[in-house]
Design an enzyme around this catalytic site. Structure first.
Site, mmCIF file in Angstrom:
data_model
loop_
_atom_site.group_PDB
_atom_site.id
_atom_site.type_symbol
_atom_site.label_atom_id
_atom_site.label_comp_id
_atom_site.label_asym_id
_atom_site.label_seq_id
_atom_site.Cartn_x
_atom_site.Cartn_y
_atom_site.Cartn_z
ATOM 1 N N HIS A 276 17.812 52.856 7.657
ATOM 2 C CA HIS A 276 18.120 51.222 7.833
ATOM 3 C C HIS A 276 19.603 51.071 8.018
ATOM 4 C CE1 HIS A 276 19.968 50.872 3.540
ATOM 5 N NE2 HIS A 276 19.187 51.808 3.221
ATOM 6 N N ASP A 288 24.613 54.854 2.092
ATOM 7 C CA ASP A 288 23.574 54.067 1.951
ATOM 8 C C ASP A 288 23.238 52.942 2.937
ATOM 9 O OD1 ASP A 288 21.055 52.903 1.347
ATOM 10 O OD2 ASP A 288 21.827 52.095 -0.669
ATOM 11 N N GLU A 320 16.387 46.221 4.888
ATOM 12 C CA GLU A 320 15.922 46.934 3.860
ATOM 13 C C GLU A 320 16.251 46.735 2.327
ATOM 14 O OE1 GLU A 320 15.428 50.693 1.116
ATOM 15 O OE2 GLU A 320 17.303 49.491 1.631
ATOM 16 N N GLU A 321 17.603 46.296 2.450
ATOM 17 C CA GLU A 321 18.214 46.236 1.011
ATOM 18 C C GLU A 321 17.658 44.712 0.603
ATOM 19 O OE1 GLU A 321 19.679 48.216 -0.356
ATOM 20 O OE2 GLU A 321 20.874 49.459 0.928
ATOM 21 N N ASP A 349 16.698 58.060 4.098
ATOM 22 C CA ASP A 349 17.758 56.870 3.593
ATOM 23 C C ASP A 349 18.584 57.583 2.517
ATOM 24 O OD1 ASP A 349 18.777 54.710 2.208
ATOM 25 O OD2 ASP A 349 16.663 53.928 1.808
ATOM 26 N N HIS A 443 25.454 50.974 -3.905
ATOM 27 C CA HIS A 443 25.554 49.618 -3.776
ATOM 28 C C HIS A 443 26.794 48.959 -4.251
ATOM 29 C CE1 HIS A 443 20.890 48.951 -3.342
ATOM 30 N NE2 HIS A 443 21.452 49.578 -2.274
HETATM 31 ZN ZN LIG Z 1 19.060 52.771 1.407
#
Ligand SMILES: [Zn+2]
Ligand SMILES: *[C@@H]1O[C@H](CO)[C@@H](O)[C@H](O)[C@H]1NC(C)=O
Ligand SMILES: *[C@@H]1O[C@H](CO)[C@@H](O)[C@H](O)[C@H]1NC(C)=O
Length: 502
Positions: A276, A288, A320-321, A349, A443
């Site tokens: 992604h 990520d 994606e998130e 991922d 994140h």
């Molecule tokens: Zn991811």
């Protein structure tokens, strides 16, 4: 071999005979002449170096800085300058190879939410675990709303669970059975001014309402522990005056999936892989999923030196998130005929978490589309043959393979861990720190260039190369596609993307 040949089209046969006979008549201008060697796993892996990967990661971080103006820090969340810059970087890199790939953009509308501020007071206390759900609407007029806390029966999945006193109240609902989105909707229909879902397990609860609904009300999650005193008071018939406040927006942004497919190879039998292109709003997303995005880009730029027998299709998903929006959209747009051309989908991922484990999705033919297990075994064979350990992780809807396996396409992938906690046993297997997250910057703002384990990234980028080469050469022995039916266990998944939905 015979069955393989019967599958491929005449034009591809001509192309592959050119590969097998390089001295083929060069005077015919129509003849597809290839001077390239057929790809091999070894050759493609040999192009991978930690240095090149790191160089791309540094470049991606510079691109993430384009999100600073709007977000106050580097990010590549969809709609941000950092994400637009990422898409341009991917597209421009591929455009250099436009004689080798068909490159396409797929624009779609994605829902994004942003919570600016939130507060929840139940009685005279604010539960420490209170978290607004993603994609929650604001409270009315983006202002504080007041009402009594009302306990909803069962799990609040049916209209009949909501007492008439729900109207004008803040509904307290037990997690489970139906999605958070369904609970918020049911609470809204019953006239609640806000909803609080309390966990059915120890620990705090943060999830997503997934898709906007006009009936949704401002919704929080709280821990089971925090809910206990209120449950007791409500059962004792006490009134708990409460207030809720969420200032948020839920809006549509147009964003783009980028897909590149080799012009060579059997166009009716493709191996597809994806990562992604977006990050969360909190940070630059270098692990990520910068690692997946850049691994694909690096491999796509080396594959051009070789011929392939089966088509290879790379995808960079957006959104994606926000809940696998890009990959869901892509699969939803496939006709049955196009769906059946995808022999398998490989998800990449988070390939270089700093406190990594080599993780393989536990995809099984008994519960996933047939072929998923053969792919799983390709990964584990690779780790085993390199004397490396691996673990299986749940194949439960947390990344972009989800729509594929729910539509009959075999899938799988590898990862290195997110917010899970490394066990002492895994420290013996992989090194690192027990008790810490696999990716301590998951994140967060610190998911920057220093947040990648280069050794793991190099190993995994070679494994991705191996997976591409293996299927670009042949699908011999790999199960044929037969159905586009949902034969994934899907219904029980707790996730759809990175956030809990149930
Ligand atoms: Zn991811
Ligand atoms: C495809 O998207 C990229 C990235 O947003 C953009 O740079 C490019 O111009 C687009 N190409 C086409 C043909 O729309
Ligand atoms: C694999 O795990 C075992 C413990 O289960 C450990 O002894 C061994 O050193 C590990 N191998 C590698 C390459 O880390």
């Amino acid at each position: 071999m015979k069955s393989f040949l019967s599958l491929i089209s005449l034009s591809t046969l001509a192309a592959s005979s050119a590969i097998q006979h390089p001295l083929h008549d060069v005077s015919d201008p129509q003849a597809p002449i290839s001077t390239k060697a057929l790809v091999s796993s070894r050759a493609l892996q040999d192009h991978i170096t930690a240095e090149n990967l790191l160089k791309r990661a540094k470049h991606l971080y510079e691109i993430a800085k384009l999100g600073t103006e709007q977000y106050g820090h580097p990010t590549r969340v969809i709609g941000s300058g950092g994400h637009i810059g990422t898409l341009e970087y991917i597209y421009e890199t591929l455009s250099e190879f436009s004689d080798y790939y068909y490159i396409s953009n797929q624009t779609f509308s994605a829902v994004v939410g942003d919570v600016f501020e939130s507060r929840l007071n139940l009685g005279d206390k604010s539960p420490a675990s209170a978290r607004p759900m993603s994609l929650t609407p604001p409270t009315k007029n983006r202002d504080v709303v007041y009402g009594p806390l009302v306990l909803v029966a069962n799990q609040g999945c049916d209209a009949s669970d909501y007492p008439s006193s729900t109207s004008g109240s803040i509904a307290l609902i037990l997690r489970g059975v139906c999605s958070f989105g369904a609970k918020s909707e049911a609470a809204g229909k019953a006239g609640a001014i806000a909803a609080v879902v309390y966990n059915n397990w120890p620990g705090s609860l943060s999830g997503t309402l997934e898709k906007p609904s006009k009936y949704h009300v401002a919704t929080f999650g709280i821990s089971n522990e925090d809910a206990q005193p209120y449950l007791k008071d409500l059962k004792d018939g006490k009134t708990i005056h409460s207030s809720a406040y969420i200032d948020s927006v839920v809006e549509d942004v147009a964003t783009v999936n980028i897909v590149a497919q080799t012009k060579g190879g059997d166009q009716d039998n493709c191996v597809m892989l994806g990562g992604h292109s977006d990050s969360v709003g909190e940070g630059p997303g270098i692990n990520d999923d910068g690692t997946g995005t850049l691994t694909l880009l690096e491999i796509a730029s080396h594959l051009v030196n070789y011929d392939v027998q089966n088509c290879v299709r790379f995808a960079w998903w957006a959104g994606e998130e926000e809940g696998l929006l890009g990959s869901d959209y892509y699969v939803s747009q496939l006709s049955e005929e196009e769906n059946l051309k995808i022999r398998l989908f490989m998800d990449y991922d988070m390939l270089a978490s700093p406190n990594y484990a080599y993780q393989v999705y536990d995809a099984r033919n008994a519960i996933n589309p047939v072929g998923s297990q053969e792919l799983r075994d390709l990964y584990t064979d690779f780790y085993t043959s390199h004397g490396l350990n691996y673990t299986y992780i749940p194949f439960d809807g947390r990344s972009d393979y989800d729509a594929f396996i729910k539509n009959g396409i075999p899938g799988g992938g590898i990862a290195t861990g997110a917010e899970g906690i490394k066990t002492p046993k895994e420290v013996e297997m992989f090194g690192g720190v027990a008790g810490d997250w696999y990716d301590p910057c998951y994140h967060q703002l610190c998911d920057d260039v220093s947040n990648v384990a280069l050794d793991a990234w190099e190993v995994n980028a070679k494994l991705v190369s191996h997976s591409v080469a293996a299927y670009a050469i042949s699908f011999d022995g790999f199960p044929k596609r037969t159905s586009i039916k949902n034969n994934a266990v899907g219904e029980d998944y707790l996730y759809h993307g990175p956030k809990l939905i149930v």
